[in-house]
Design a protein around this motif. Structure first.
Motif, PDB file in Angstrom:
ATOM      1  N   ILE A  23       3.427   6.131  -2.780  1.00  0.00           N
ATOM      2  CA  ILE A  23       4.696   6.765  -3.340  1.00  0.00           C
ATOM      3  C   ILE A  23       4.660   6.638  -4.905  1.00  0.00           C
ATOM      4  CG2 ILE A  23       7.017   6.884  -3.251  1.00  0.00           C
ATOM      5  CD1 ILE A  23       6.804   5.627  -0.464  1.00  0.00           C
ATOM      6  N   ASP A  24       4.281   5.659  -5.333  1.00  0.00           N
ATOM      7  CA  ASP A  24       4.549   5.642  -6.947  1.00  0.00           C
ATOM      8  C   ASP A  24       3.596   6.441  -7.546  1.00  0.00           C
ATOM      9  OD1 ASP A  24       6.480   3.431  -6.668  1.00  0.00           O
ATOM     10  OD2 ASP A  24       5.097   1.863  -7.054  1.00  0.00           O
ATOM     11  N   GLN A  25       2.334   6.793  -6.994  1.00  0.00           N
ATOM     12  CA  GLN A  25       1.588   7.611  -7.562  1.00  0.00           C
ATOM     13  C   GLN A  25       1.503   9.075  -7.060  1.00  0.00           C
ATOM     14  OE1 GLN A  25      -0.294   6.857 -10.264  1.00  0.00           O
ATOM     15  NE2 GLN A  25       0.416   4.697 -10.223  1.00  0.00           N
ATOM     16  N   SER A  37      -6.753  12.333 -10.611  1.00  0.00           N
ATOM     17  CA  SER A  37      -7.184  11.265 -11.461  1.00  0.00           C
ATOM     18  C   SER A  37      -6.113  10.441 -11.804  1.00  0.00           C
ATOM     19  CB  SER A  37      -7.890  11.845 -12.625  1.00  0.00           C
ATOM     20  OG  SER A  37      -8.417  11.022 -13.439  1.00  0.00           O
ATOM     21  N   LEU A  38      -6.325   9.301 -11.505  1.00  0.00           N
ATOM     22  CA  LEU A  38      -5.505   8.008 -11.739  1.00  0.00           C
ATOM     23  C   LEU A  38      -6.014   6.912 -12.502  1.00  0.00           C
ATOM     24  CD1 LEU A  38      -3.762   7.542  -8.285  1.00  0.00           C
ATOM     25  CD2 LEU A  38      -3.166   8.740 -10.193  1.00  0.00           C
ATOM     26  N   ALA A  39      -7.306   7.267 -13.250  1.00  0.00           N
ATOM     27  CA  ALA A  39      -7.902   6.338 -14.079  1.00  0.00           C
ATOM     28  C   ALA A  39      -7.163   6.113 -15.303  1.00  0.00           C
ATOM     29  CB  ALA A  39      -9.261   6.860 -14.366  1.00  0.00           C
ATOM     30  N   ALA A  65      -3.466  -3.977  -9.712  1.00  0.00           N
ATOM     31  CA  ALA A  65      -2.925  -4.497  -8.299  1.00  0.00           C
ATOM     32  C   ALA A  65      -2.606  -3.009  -7.618  1.00  0.00           C
ATOM     33  CB  ALA A  65      -1.342  -5.006  -8.503  1.00  0.00           C
ATOM     34  N   GLN A  66      -2.248  -2.033  -8.233  1.00  0.00           N
ATOM     35  CA  GLN A  66      -1.971  -0.766  -7.527  1.00  0.00           C
ATOM     36  C   GLN A  66      -3.347  -0.263  -6.969  1.00  0.00           C
ATOM     37  OE1 GLN A  66       0.028   1.223 -10.772  1.00  0.00           O
ATOM     38  NE2 GLN A  66       2.197   1.464  -9.612  1.00  0.00           N
ATOM     39  N   ALA A  67      -4.285  -0.244  -7.927  1.00  0.00           N
ATOM     40  CA  ALA A  67      -5.546   0.191  -7.285  1.00  0.00           C
ATOM     41  C   ALA A  67      -5.964  -0.351  -6.304  1.00  0.00           C
ATOM     42  CB  ALA A  67      -6.445  -0.001  -8.397  1.00  0.00           C
ATOM     43  N   THR A  91       0.852  -1.033   0.132  1.00  0.00           N
ATOM     44  CA  THR A  91       0.040   0.056   0.066  1.00  0.00           C
ATOM     45  C   THR A  91       0.919   1.239   0.135  1.00  0.00           C
ATOM     46  OG1 THR A  91      -0.307   0.003   2.478  1.00  0.00           O
ATOM     47  CG2 THR A  91      -1.661  -1.120   1.173  1.00  0.00           C
ATOM     48  N   GLU A  92       1.973   1.412   0.757  1.00  0.00           N
ATOM     49  CA  GLU A  92       2.586   2.453   0.792  1.00  0.00           C
ATOM     50  C   GLU A  92       3.574   2.775  -0.671  1.00  0.00           C
ATOM     51  OE1 GLU A  92       4.577   4.067   3.863  1.00  0.00           O
ATOM     52  OE2 GLU A  92       3.210   3.164   5.800  1.00  0.00           O
TER      53      GLU A  92
END
Length: 365
Positions: A181-183, A251-253, A259-261, A176-177
């Motif tokens: 961070i990646d996003q 917006s990360l769509a 997996a990240q979502a 989760t962390e």
């Protein structure tokens, strides 16, 4: 052999179990209690899942899954050669039982070609012969999705199983962390996730402008909150409309993997969603959830979180279960105003928006 009931055969105690997965994220999540029941009944037998590749991250979040066998069958195509090749692969793995979650004829072909001795599922598309343990649902009072799947672990019965566990997913705090961070999200600030899409069709979607107005309400009361829009690339037009109403949303769509979502939802302080796969992911992590139902029935696939609100106007025309509003007015969603959803969401949000300590648990909070 084709019998309606429990197939009369002795399965080796070490034979593998195969579960043929459904094709939707939410359905996969709601099948998790079935896997848990199978593991309780057969603790020494590995459970494999035959699944579309897209859904693999969902199954990886289920501790009882041993191996995921990915399929890439095209929708609407029989692909008999590819199914025969998959059947040969399955035959070498030594399965004693298979549980078929889809109701289609095509989904039953591979286990039958693989000669798996005990083939369990609902009759569906008249799958006589392909199945030898046949379950039936009550067409007048159909079961909800969780008991629909969980019943396959038991002898066929008209009665829905009672006392079932809730769907549950697990990811590590490190996952989760890393996703945060990646996003480019701040790990210690409150995170509110909106899922404004619904791949099934527009009849399931709360208006994008309403999501935007809801985001404004969240930020006015919780200025430190990060509001993230999740969805697939198909949801980009919807998320762009939300952002026009609330430019502060992220917006990360289409820019996250599934997996990240999933990892971001596991970290969320609250989730607001249409009746979609991401709603059921949030529920399986026991996240506070507000779910909006229009064309679908909240009793059929409800959120199971300890803190959840399922909002439905119960209009005479709903649930219609159609992809698009057959009356073309979409009142089941348009008359569900942002303030109604805000009043349900507000008590779920963190009272204190001060930065928090990092997560250390290896399981969902």
């Amino acid at each position: 052999m084709s019998v309606e009931g429990t197939a009369q055969m002795t399965t080796p105690a070490t034979a593998r179990i195969l579960v043929v997965a459904p094709n939707w994220i939410g359905d996969a999540v709601m099948a998790e209690p079935l896997l848990r029941l199978l593991k309780e009944i057969h603790p020494s037998r590995p459970i494999d899942v035959l699944s579309p590749a897209l859904l693999s991250p969902v199954w990886r979040a289920m501790p009882h899954v041993d191996t995921i066998l990915e399929t890439r069958f095209r929708s609407g195509s029989l692909q008999l050669k590819a199914r025969w090749q998959m059947a040969r692969q399955l035959r070498r793995r030594g399965y004693g039982d298979v549980y078929l979650l889809p109701n289609t004829l095509k989904s039953a072909l591979v286990p039958w070609l693989a000669r798996i001795p005990r083939r369990v599922g609902y009759l569906g598309e008249n799958r006589y012969g392909l199945l030898n343990v046949i379950h039936r649902d009550d067409p007048v009072a159909p079961r909800g999705m969780v008991p629909f799947y969980a019943a396959l672990a038991m002898p066929p019965s008209r009665l829905a199983p009672a006392g079932l566990p809730r769907p549950r997913l697990t990811v590590s705090a490190e996952e989760t962390e890393r996703a945060m961070i990646d996003q480019g999200l701040a790990p210690h600030r409150p995170l509110v996730v909106f899922a404004p899409g619904a791949e099934f069709g527009s009849a399931k979607r709360w208006p994008a402008a309403y999501f935007g107005q809801l985001a404004q309400s969240v930020r006015q009361e919780n200025p430190d909150a990060q509001i993230v829009l999740l969805g697939s690339a198909k949801d980009l037009p919807v998320t762009m409309e939300v952002a026009r109403w609330a430019p502060e949303v992220v917006s990360l769509a289409g820019s996250t993997s599934l997996a990240q979502a999933i990892a971001l939802i596991a970290r969320a302080d609250a989730v607001v969603s249409n009746d979609s796969g991401l709603l059921h992911v949030a529920s399986a992590f026991n996240r506070p959830v507000v779910a909006m139902y229009g064309s679908t029935d909240p009793d059929y696939a409800p959120p199971f979180s300890d803190m959840a609100a399922a909002i439905c106007l119960h209009l005479p025309c709903s649930p219609c279960r159609q992809r698009e509003c057959p009356l073309q007015h979409h009142k089941c969603m348009r008359d569900m105003l942002p303030d109604q959803v805000w009043q349900a969401l507000r008590p779920m949000l963190p009272a204190d928006t001060v930065q928090r300590a990092p997560l250390t648990s290896s399981t969902p909070r």
